[in-house]
Design a protein around this motif. Structure first.
Motif, PDB file in Angstrom:
ATOM      1  N   ILE A  57       0.839  -1.196   0.000  1.00  0.00           N
ATOM      2  CA  ILE A  57       0.000   0.000   0.000  1.00  0.00           C
ATOM      3  C   ILE A  57       0.876   1.248   0.000  1.00  0.00           C
ATOM      4  O   ILE A  57       0.594   2.229  -0.690  1.00  0.00           O
ATOM      5  CB  ILE A  57      -0.955  -0.017   1.213  1.00  0.00           C
ATOM      6  N   GLY A  58       1.958   1.213   0.766  1.00  0.00           N
ATOM      7  CA  GLY A  58       2.894   2.333   0.771  1.00  0.00           C
ATOM      8  C   GLY A  58       3.486   2.600  -0.596  1.00  0.00           C
ATOM      9  O   GLY A  58       3.778   3.745  -0.946  1.00  0.00           O
ATOM     10  N   VAL A  73      -7.915  -2.855  -4.885  1.00  0.00           N
ATOM     11  CA  VAL A  73      -7.825  -3.864  -3.827  1.00  0.00           C
ATOM     12  C   VAL A  73      -7.612  -5.245  -4.437  1.00  0.00           C
ATOM     13  O   VAL A  73      -6.892  -6.085  -3.880  1.00  0.00           O
ATOM     14  CB  VAL A  73      -9.087  -3.835  -2.953  1.00  0.00           C
ATOM     15  N   ALA A  74      -8.212  -5.490  -5.598  1.00  0.00           N
ATOM     16  CA  ALA A  74      -8.033  -6.790  -6.251  1.00  0.00           C
ATOM     17  C   ALA A  74      -6.564  -7.010  -6.611  1.00  0.00           C
ATOM     18  O   ALA A  74      -6.036  -8.127  -6.454  1.00  0.00           O
ATOM     19  CB  ALA A  74      -8.905  -6.865  -7.499  1.00  0.00           C
ATOM     20  N   GLY A  75      -5.889  -5.952  -7.094  1.00  0.00           N
ATOM     21  CA  GLY A  75      -4.465  -6.077  -7.413  1.00  0.00           C
ATOM     22  C   GLY A  75      -3.630  -6.343  -6.179  1.00  0.00           C
ATOM     23  O   GLY A  75      -2.700  -7.153  -6.208  1.00  0.00           O
ATOM     24  N   LEU A  76      -3.957  -5.659  -5.076  1.00  0.00           N
ATOM     25  CA  LEU A  76      -3.254  -5.897  -3.817  1.00  0.00           C
ATOM     26  C   LEU A  76      -3.428  -7.337  -3.372  1.00  0.00           C
ATOM     27  O   LEU A  76      -2.454  -8.029  -3.023  1.00  0.00           O
ATOM     28  CB  LEU A  76      -3.781  -4.939  -2.747  1.00  0.00           C
ATOM     29  N   ALA A  77      -4.673  -7.811  -3.390  1.00  0.00           N
ATOM     30  CA  ALA A  77      -4.948  -9.180  -2.941  1.00  0.00           C
ATOM     31  C   ALA A  77      -4.244 -10.204  -3.820  1.00  0.00           C
ATOM     32  O   ALA A  77      -3.704 -11.205  -3.326  1.00  0.00           O
ATOM     33  CB  ALA A  77      -6.459  -9.417  -2.942  1.00  0.00           C
ATOM     34  N   GLY A  78      -4.248  -9.951  -5.134  1.00  0.00           N
ATOM     35  CA  GLY A  78      -3.590 -10.890  -6.039  1.00  0.00           C
ATOM     36  C   GLY A  78      -2.107 -11.011  -5.768  1.00  0.00           C
ATOM     37  O   GLY A  78      -1.541 -12.113  -5.823  1.00  0.00           O
ATOM     38  N   SER A  96      -7.726 -13.651  -1.184  1.00  0.00           N
ATOM     39  CA  SER A  96      -8.883 -12.987  -1.767  1.00  0.00           C
ATOM     40  C   SER A  96      -8.989 -11.575  -1.211  1.00  0.00           C
ATOM     41  O   SER A  96      -8.463 -11.270  -0.131  1.00  0.00           O
ATOM     42  CB  SER A  96     -10.163 -13.762  -1.448  1.00  0.00           C
ATOM     43  N   ALA A  97      -9.682 -10.696  -1.951  1.00  0.00           N
ATOM     44  CA  ALA A  97      -9.867  -9.330  -1.484  1.00  0.00           C
ATOM     45  C   ALA A  97     -10.579  -9.306  -0.141  1.00  0.00           C
ATOM     46  O   ALA A  97     -10.274  -8.479   0.729  1.00  0.00           O
ATOM     47  CB  ALA A  97     -10.653  -8.527  -2.525  1.00  0.00           C
ATOM     48  N   GLY A 107      -9.276  -0.748   6.450  1.00  0.00           N
ATOM     49  CA  GLY A 107      -9.045  -1.606   5.310  1.00  0.00           C
ATOM     50  C   GLY A 107      -8.118  -0.965   4.305  1.00  0.00           C
ATOM     51  O   GLY A 107      -7.667   0.178   4.467  1.00  0.00           O
ATOM     52  N   PRO A 108      -7.819  -1.661   3.208  1.00  0.00           N
ATOM     53  CA  PRO A 108      -6.858  -1.143   2.225  1.00  0.00           C
ATOM     54  C   PRO A 108      -7.294   0.165   1.582  1.00  0.00           C
ATOM     55  O   PRO A 108      -6.459   1.032   1.313  1.00  0.00           O
ATOM     56  CB  PRO A 108      -6.748  -2.273   1.197  1.00  0.00           C
TER      57      PRO A 108
END
Length: 487
Positions: A92-93, A102-107, A112-113, A127-128
């Motif tokens: 995130i930083g 968020v989907a890209g972060l979770a992937g 899962s998101a 949350g993100p």
């Protein structure tokens, strides 16, 4: 004594060591602060503690205008932790949520998101999306107070989807309109020129906060001895040097300038020249990782100083850092090029690689002429013309191919254990190279390269025993830097 009692004691004593580790909010004023806020300490019954600024904002509190809690160093915990929360905070930083959602972060985390949302909310109270929103607000405040850009330009540069969202967020976080925030800018001067005169083309001046002492001379010495011509340079005399380097960023090229400033009051002065101002958050975080600005030197000194062999070294170099990397792929390639060679030879090889395969800047900036070649370019390049030993050439080919096809992942949220395993599975990568990449490219504070001759020599000179190494954890990387510097 409970954790909250300990936190209140830190607030009462205005202990700056805890800035960024937690935040406190005051119900009677509706504001949240950093622990070192100079205001009168509120009564305990009116105080609530939060792990992140985003959680305090989500609870309806606005940022204190006196202590500016959004400008604190990041928590060293996120560097040390290898779990999903620590990895998510590093990603995130770096701006992943703004770029990929968020989907890209979770992937990238392999979850899962919904799982990522649940874990971050459970531990951090945000949350993100909320965490990324808080970061966008901070970026926008910096741009408002350090540039003459129009508010609409700042809104999109900071990552907001609309001017309305930007205005609403700034009012909610700071209880002020963007115009009011701009009019309240400090107007201070810096080594790079007056802040008030800056604009997007002249670069964005920043003060990069750190906690505790900072061994600037030693860090700049470390970077100067390894600077690769064309992508890095050091200008000025020792004690007042400026480190300059090119940055490969999602929106284009950038140049970062960081001043040495030994003994400065809790920050390093920096100026970022960016092709795309939307890269400001990402560029800032990468410079912070390079200079290890989110470390907790007090925690490191407490652990390492308890060892009789390390205690004199820790006392002689307070605030010694373990420099990271502005570009993990670049660092990995340079680790392969320099392994088994002198520092000067590693620089020469790096420069030859940059000249042969780096992307030239549209316009040179002083001694900076290129971006370091990316992994995909090197994986497809002909390397026979480079003056490299066959083993180094084979290792370089193996590594860049693995980075280009995703076999090895070195982004800020990479699983460090998995990355090291995959590096060691490559036929031409040895344990020293994998460990060095883990320490610098992935920012692991707990790496000890016991096979390194300079580390072994430093341990002998200091009188350290191999049996003591477990007591240095989780700060083994800092112990190693002390041994490298041992007289």
């Amino acid at each position: 004594m409970t954790i909250e009692d300990s936190r209140y004691e830190a607030v009462s004593s205005r202990d700056a060591r805890f800035d960024g580790v937690f935040f406190f909010a005051v119900s009677t004023t509706g504001i949240y602060c950093r622990p070192s806020c100079p205001a009168i300490t509120p009564k305990r019954r009116n105080v609530t503690f939060y792990r992140t600024a985003a959680a305090a904002q989500g609870a309806g509190y606005r940022a204190c205008r006196r202590c500016r809690p959004d400008a604190v160093p990041g928590s060293a915990e996120w560097n040390a932790r290898a779990d999903v929360v620590g990895r998510a905070m590093r990603l995130i930083g770096d701006g992943i949520v703004d770029r990929e959602g968020v989907a890209g972060l979770a992937g990238r985390l392999g979850y899962s998101a919904r799982q990522v949302q649940r874990q971050l909310n459970a531990e951090l109270g945000a949350g993100p999306i909320a965490l990324a929103r808080a970061q966008r607000g901070h970026t926008a405040r910096v741009l408002l107070q350090t540039t003459t850009l129009q508010a609409a330009e700042i809104a999109f540069a900071a990552g907001f989807a609309s001017v309305r969202q930007f205005n609403d967020t700034m009012r909610e976080i700071y209880a002020a309109t963007p115009s009011e925030i701009r009019s309240a800018r400090p107007g201070r001067a810096s080594r790079f020129g007056p802040v008030a005169a800056a604009n997007g083309r002249a670069g964005v001046p920043l003060r990069l906060a750190h906690r505790g002492p900072y061994a600037a001379v030693e860090v700049f010495d470390h970077l100067a001895s390894r600077a690769v011509p064309g992508i890095e340079e050091i200008v000025g005399e020792r004690g007042s040097r400026t480190y300059r380097r090119t940055l490969r960023l999602p929106g284009g090229a950038g140049v970062a300038e960081v001043g040495e400033q030994p003994g400065a009051g809790g920050w390093l002065e920096c100026r970022l020249h960016l092709t795309d101002l939307r890269d400001l958050t990402t560029a800032t975080q990468r410079v912070r990782r390079l200079f290890d600005l989110d470390a907790d030197p007090c925690a490191v000194a407490e652990r390492l100083g308890a060892d009789p062999a390390l205690a004199p070294l820790v006392a002689a170099r307070p605030g010694l850092r373990a420099p990271g990397a502005a570009d993990p792929h670049e660092l990995a390639v340079r680790a392969v090029l320099g392994h088994g060679a002198t520092t000067a030879e590693g620089r020469r090889r790096g420069h030859a690689l940059v000249v042969a395969h780096g992307r030239p800047l549209c316009e040179p900036s002083g001694g900076l002429t290129h971006l370091f070649p990316d992994a995909a370019t090197l994986a497809d390049a002909g390397l026979d013309a480079l003056d490299l030993p066959d083993a180094r050439r084979a290792a370089l080919r193996t590594l860049t191919t693995a980075l280009a096809d995703g076999t090895v992942t070195l982004d800020p949220g990479a699983d460090r254990d998995e990355a090291e395993r995959r590096l060691l599975a490559l036929p031409d990568i040895d344990r020293w190279t994998a460990g060095y990449i883990r320490m610098r490219a992935l920012g692991d504070p707990d790496v000890l390269l016991t096979d390194d001759p300079a580390v072994r020599a430093g341990m002998r000179r200091a009188g350290a025993q191999a049996s003591d190494t477990e007591t240095w954890r989780p700060w083994s990387s800092y112990a190693m830097h002390h041994f490298w510097s041992a007289p």
